[in-house]
Design a protein around this motif. Structure first.
Motif, PDB file in Angstrom:
ATOM      1  N   MET A  47       1.050  -1.106   0.074  1.00  0.00           N
ATOM      2  CA  MET A  47      -0.096   0.101  -0.196  1.00  0.00           C
ATOM      3  C   MET A  47       0.906   1.258   0.040  1.00  0.00           C
ATOM      4  SD  MET A  47      -2.964   0.959   2.771  1.00  0.00           S
ATOM      5  CE  MET A  47      -3.772  -0.544   2.319  1.00  0.00           C
ATOM      6  N   LEU A  48       0.811   2.273  -0.718  1.00  0.00           N
ATOM      7  CA  LEU A  48       1.575   3.135  -1.102  1.00  0.00           C
ATOM      8  C   LEU A  48       1.323   4.519  -0.365  1.00  0.00           C
ATOM      9  CD1 LEU A  48       2.257   2.728  -4.977  1.00  0.00           C
ATOM     10  CD2 LEU A  48       3.532   1.626  -2.853  1.00  0.00           C
ATOM     11  N   ILE A  49       0.439   4.403   0.595  1.00  0.00           N
ATOM     12  CA  ILE A  49       0.038   5.405   1.291  1.00  0.00           C
ATOM     13  C   ILE A  49       1.489   6.069   2.033  1.00  0.00           C
ATOM     14  CG2 ILE A  49      -0.182   3.947   3.313  1.00  0.00           C
ATOM     15  CD1 ILE A  49      -2.242   6.113   4.351  1.00  0.00           C
ATOM     16  N   GLY A  50       1.313   7.522   2.144  1.00  0.00           N
ATOM     17  CA  GLY A  50       2.325   8.009   2.965  1.00  0.00           C
ATOM     18  C   GLY A  50       3.568   8.697   2.113  1.00  0.00           C
ATOM     19  N   ALA A  51       3.531   8.572   0.670  1.00  0.00           N
ATOM     20  CA  ALA A  51       4.598   9.160  -0.027  1.00  0.00           C
ATOM     21  C   ALA A  51       4.838  10.678   0.197  1.00  0.00           C
ATOM     22  CB  ALA A  51       4.289   8.976  -1.665  1.00  0.00           C
ATOM     23  N   ASP A  52       3.593  11.300   0.486  1.00  0.00           N
ATOM     24  CA  ASP A  52       4.025  12.746   0.641  1.00  0.00           C
ATOM     25  C   ASP A  52       3.911  13.252   2.315  1.00  0.00           C
ATOM     26  OD1 ASP A  52       1.372  12.144   0.868  1.00  0.00           O
ATOM     27  OD2 ASP A  52       0.582  13.745  -0.121  1.00  0.00           O
ATOM     28  N   TYR A  53       3.837  12.164   2.987  1.00  0.00           N
ATOM     29  CA  TYR A  53       4.044  12.548   4.587  1.00  0.00           C
ATOM     30  C   TYR A  53       5.518  13.160   5.076  1.00  0.00           C
ATOM     31  CZ  TYR A  53      -0.511   9.971   5.404  1.00  0.00           C
ATOM     32  OH  TYR A  53      -1.717   9.610   5.112  1.00  0.00           O
ATOM     33  N   SER A  54       5.167  13.784   6.051  1.00  0.00           N
ATOM     34  CA  SER A  54       6.472  14.452   6.605  1.00  0.00           C
ATOM     35  C   SER A  54       6.965  13.180   7.505  1.00  0.00           C
ATOM     36  CB  SER A  54       5.988  15.649   7.614  1.00  0.00           C
ATOM     37  OG  SER A  54       5.037  15.125   8.693  1.00  0.00           O
ATOM     38  N   GLU A  55       8.089  13.280   8.032  1.00  0.00           N
ATOM     39  CA  GLU A  55       8.942  12.563   8.895  1.00  0.00           C
ATOM     40  C   GLU A  55       8.059  12.198  10.204  1.00  0.00           C
ATOM     41  OE1 GLU A  55      11.853  10.571   8.616  1.00  0.00           O
ATOM     42  OE2 GLU A  55      11.214  10.963   6.517  1.00  0.00           O
ATOM     43  N   GLU A  56       7.518  13.307  10.813  1.00  0.00           N
ATOM     44  CA  GLU A  56       6.629  13.104  12.012  1.00  0.00           C
ATOM     45  C   GLU A  56       5.306  12.415  11.839  1.00  0.00           C
ATOM     46  OE1 GLU A  56       4.358  15.991  15.245  1.00  0.00           O
ATOM     47  OE2 GLU A  56       5.566  16.823  13.734  1.00  0.00           O
ATOM     48  N   MET A  57       4.750  12.326  10.650  1.00  0.00           N
ATOM     49  CA  MET A  57       3.652  11.596  10.131  1.00  0.00           C
ATOM     50  C   MET A  57       4.127  10.245  10.184  1.00  0.00           C
ATOM     51  SD  MET A  57       1.668  14.389   7.669  1.00  0.00           S
ATOM     52  CE  MET A  57       0.322  13.198   7.292  1.00  0.00           C
ATOM     53  N   ARG A  58       5.048   9.990   9.296  1.00  0.00           N
ATOM     54  CA  ARG A  58       5.458   8.752   9.097  1.00  0.00           C
ATOM     55  C   ARG A  58       5.789   8.060  10.455  1.00  0.00           C
ATOM     56  NH1 ARG A  58       8.725  10.792   4.578  1.00  0.00           N
ATOM     57  NH2 ARG A  58       7.643  10.457   2.764  1.00  0.00           N
ATOM     58  N   ASN A  59       6.565   8.737  11.510  1.00  0.00           N
ATOM     59  CA  ASN A  59       6.809   8.105  12.655  1.00  0.00           C
ATOM     60  C   ASN A  59       5.581   7.719  13.461  1.00  0.00           C
ATOM     61  OD1 ASN A  59       9.527   8.544  12.292  1.00  0.00           O
ATOM     62  ND2 ASN A  59       9.602  10.391  13.348  1.00  0.00           N
ATOM     63  N   GLN A  60       4.360   8.674  13.191  1.00  0.00           N
ATOM     64  CA  GLN A  60       3.425   8.428  13.871  1.00  0.00           C
ATOM     65  C   GLN A  60       2.606   7.195  13.381  1.00  0.00           C
ATOM     66  OE1 GLN A  60       0.093  11.339  13.313  1.00  0.00           O
ATOM     67  NE2 GLN A  60       0.222  11.673  15.591  1.00  0.00           N
ATOM     68  N   MET A  61       2.475   6.978  11.923  1.00  0.00           N
ATOM     69  CA  MET A  61       1.967   5.898  11.553  1.00  0.00           C
ATOM     70  C   MET A  61       2.781   4.688  11.587  1.00  0.00           C
ATOM     71  SD  MET A  61      -0.933   7.023   9.910  1.00  0.00           S
ATOM     72  CE  MET A  61      -1.257   5.787   8.686  1.00  0.00           C
TER      73      MET A  61
END
Length: 520
Positions: free
Chosen positions: A466-480
């Motif tokens: 699932m390719l969700i998160g390509a445009d996320y910030s590092e903080e959002m990636r860490n949270q997810m």
């Protein structure tokens, strides 16, 4: 009743309790049967020892001159004497059995089962399973029974340069190697455990209304299974079937079935090929054919839809479970308890470093239990359970070396590649070096992460990767990343072999689809 049925009939272990017999009874042979059986058992042990030591025995006899013409009458006389002892022992056993009311009742039930194809009267008895009639044969099903190509096999062509290493690897895996990987297939261990297996089977049959079935695979192995039907329990989980795959020295009689049974699921246990009542040996191909036959049996004979089946594997049973999930991707979910990523990394530290190359060839070519690769073939709900004090798939009980950590990271990296980049994988590795209970997130963060996933899955689908998160910030990636780690992995503060408590067993988490859902 033919006397032949008493001479060569199966061993009788127990009569289960019922209307005629209110209490279970271990079968006690009479003096005549017992004496004849003891002689036959002794001769069987001597034959087994002689078979494995035959090169030494033949060499000894040859040097003593027993193969010259003058010694042949002596050998013939010895052979005749042994044959006479066997015949007398068989007759004693047959006469003793004929005098036993319990054995006579069992023989009548066995003949009826084979003639009428009804095993109900026979279910009152626990007998040597080799004589049990087949209840379900995969080859009797209509349709194409060919299996998909093995996604984790590596069978490169032979070369003269590697031939000696490959020959040694082949001999090693087919002599002692497979027994080291699957010690439950060793007959001596099974003989030692037989009383426990008989008692465990009796409990499942009498206390939980279990029904024993023999399932025949596409490669003609006969698999010993036991089914607990809780579909009539309208307030429980009985409409869902849990298929349990045991560890490398586990048997359904004393294994992981207890956890889903206590939660009122319908449960189907089975023994690996070569384990207890199952024939064959636990080579990967035979094991894959076995779990395939078990799933087909559940679907075609027991009447469970694939969507109502949970696959539950403990330890090395995770391989069987993931293989089944890869060819039956519509199952309700997969639960893996104390499971590793790749058996190679467990085998190599347990062998001398000088044999590392041979170990690698033996595993990769003949016993490639690579769960990390198999997990990529399954897109459904998955729950991983890690034992924080695991002493089998971790070094010195250290949680940071638990091979379940690597399986977890492999799954998450494959399923969500844009959320688990290098920084998140490094952070996840650090989190997995400690029990997860010390890391948490707020209710608001959970709702936020779930909303992101629902939005993406509703628009793009939830197939993996699932390719969700390509445009996320590092903080959002860490949270997810933390959110997804907690959704896929649970910690159980225990060693490898303890029974899993019911509170850790649940239907794996899945991303719900809400068409038209808009994240705000």
């Amino acid at each position: 009743m033919s006397f032949y049925n008493y001479l060569f009939g199966p061993k009788l272990y127990m009569e289960y309790k019922g209307v005629p017999e209110p209490q279970r009874k271990m079968y006690e042979p009479g003096a005549v049967e017992k004496f004849g059986e003891q002689i036959l058992s002794t001769l069987s042990v001597v034959w087994s020892v002689s078979y494995y030591t035959s090169p030494l025995i033949f060499t000894f006899l040859y040097r003593r001159g027993y193969f010259v013409a003058d010694s042949m009458p002596t050998l013939a006389k010895f052979t005749t004497s042994v044959g006479l002892i066997v015949v007398i022992s068989l007759l004693m056993r047959g006469v003793g059995r004929r005098q036993s009311k319990a054995y006579t009742n069992m023989v009548n039930a066995l003949v009826q089962a084979k003639e009428n194809k009804s095993s109900e009267p026979l279910r009152r008895f626990d007998i040597d399973f080799t004589s049990w009639p087949v209840d379900f044969d995969v080859k009797a099903l209509a349709g194409d029974l060919k299996k998909p190509t093995d996604p984790v096999s590596r069978r490169e062509g032979l070369s003269f340069a590697t031939l000696p290493c490959e020959l040694i690897a082949y001999l090693a895996i087919n002599s002692f190697g497979l027994s080291m990987i699957y010690p439950g297939s060793v007959k001596l261990l099974q003989k030692f455990m037989r009383p426990m297996l008989i008692a465990g089977r009796a409990k499942l049959i009498e206390d939980d209304n279990g029904i024993r079935y023999k399932v025949k695979t596409i490669d003609s192995n006969e698999i010993d299974t036991l089914f607990i039907d809780n579909r009539n329990d309208n307030v429980g989980n009985g409409k869902t079937l849990v298929i349990c795959s045991e560890g490398n020295a586990g048997f359904y009689e004393v294994g992981i079935m207890g956890t889903p049974i206590a939660l009122k699921y319908s449960v189907l246990g089975w023994n690996h090929p070569g384990f207890a009542g199952s024939t064959g040996s636990p080579h990967p191909e035979q094991d894959k054919n076995a779990i395939d036959a078990v799933v087909r049996f559940a679907n075609n004979h027991l009447g469970f839809a694939i969507e109502d089946i949970i696959l539950y594997g403990w330890s090395i049973g995770g391989f069987s479970t993931l293989w089944a999930a890869s060819i039956y991707p519509d199952v309700k979910g997969v639960i893996l308890d104390a499971t590793f990523d790749d058996v190679l990394y467990l085998a190599q530290p347990r062998m001398p470093s000088s044999l590392g190359g041979i170990v690698r060839v033996a595993i990769r070519k003949y016993c490639n239990l690579n769960n990390a690769e198999l997990a990529m073939k399954y897109n459904g709900p998955l729950l991983l359970i890690r034992r924080t004090e695991d002493e089998i798939i971790a070094e010195d009980n250290r949680i940071d070396t638990n091979r379940g950590n690597y399986l977890t990271m492999s799954v998450l990296k494959y399923r969500y590649p844009n959320l688990f980049k290098a920084a998140q994988l490094s952070s996840t590795k650090g989190l997995l070096s400690k029990p997860l209970e010390s890391f948490n997130y707020t209710v608001a963060e959970e709702k936020l992460c779930m909303a992101r996933l629902i939005t993406y899955a509703s628009d793009e689908g939830k197939s993996f990767p699932m390719l969700i998160g390509a445009d996320y910030s590092e903080e959002m990636r860490n949270q997810m990343a933390l959110f997804l780690l907690r959704k896929h992995l649970r910690d159980y503060n225990s060693t490898h072999c303890t029974q899993l408590p019911g509170e850790f067993f649940s239907i794996p988490w899945d991303i719900p689809i809400e068409h038209g859902f808009v994240f705000t």
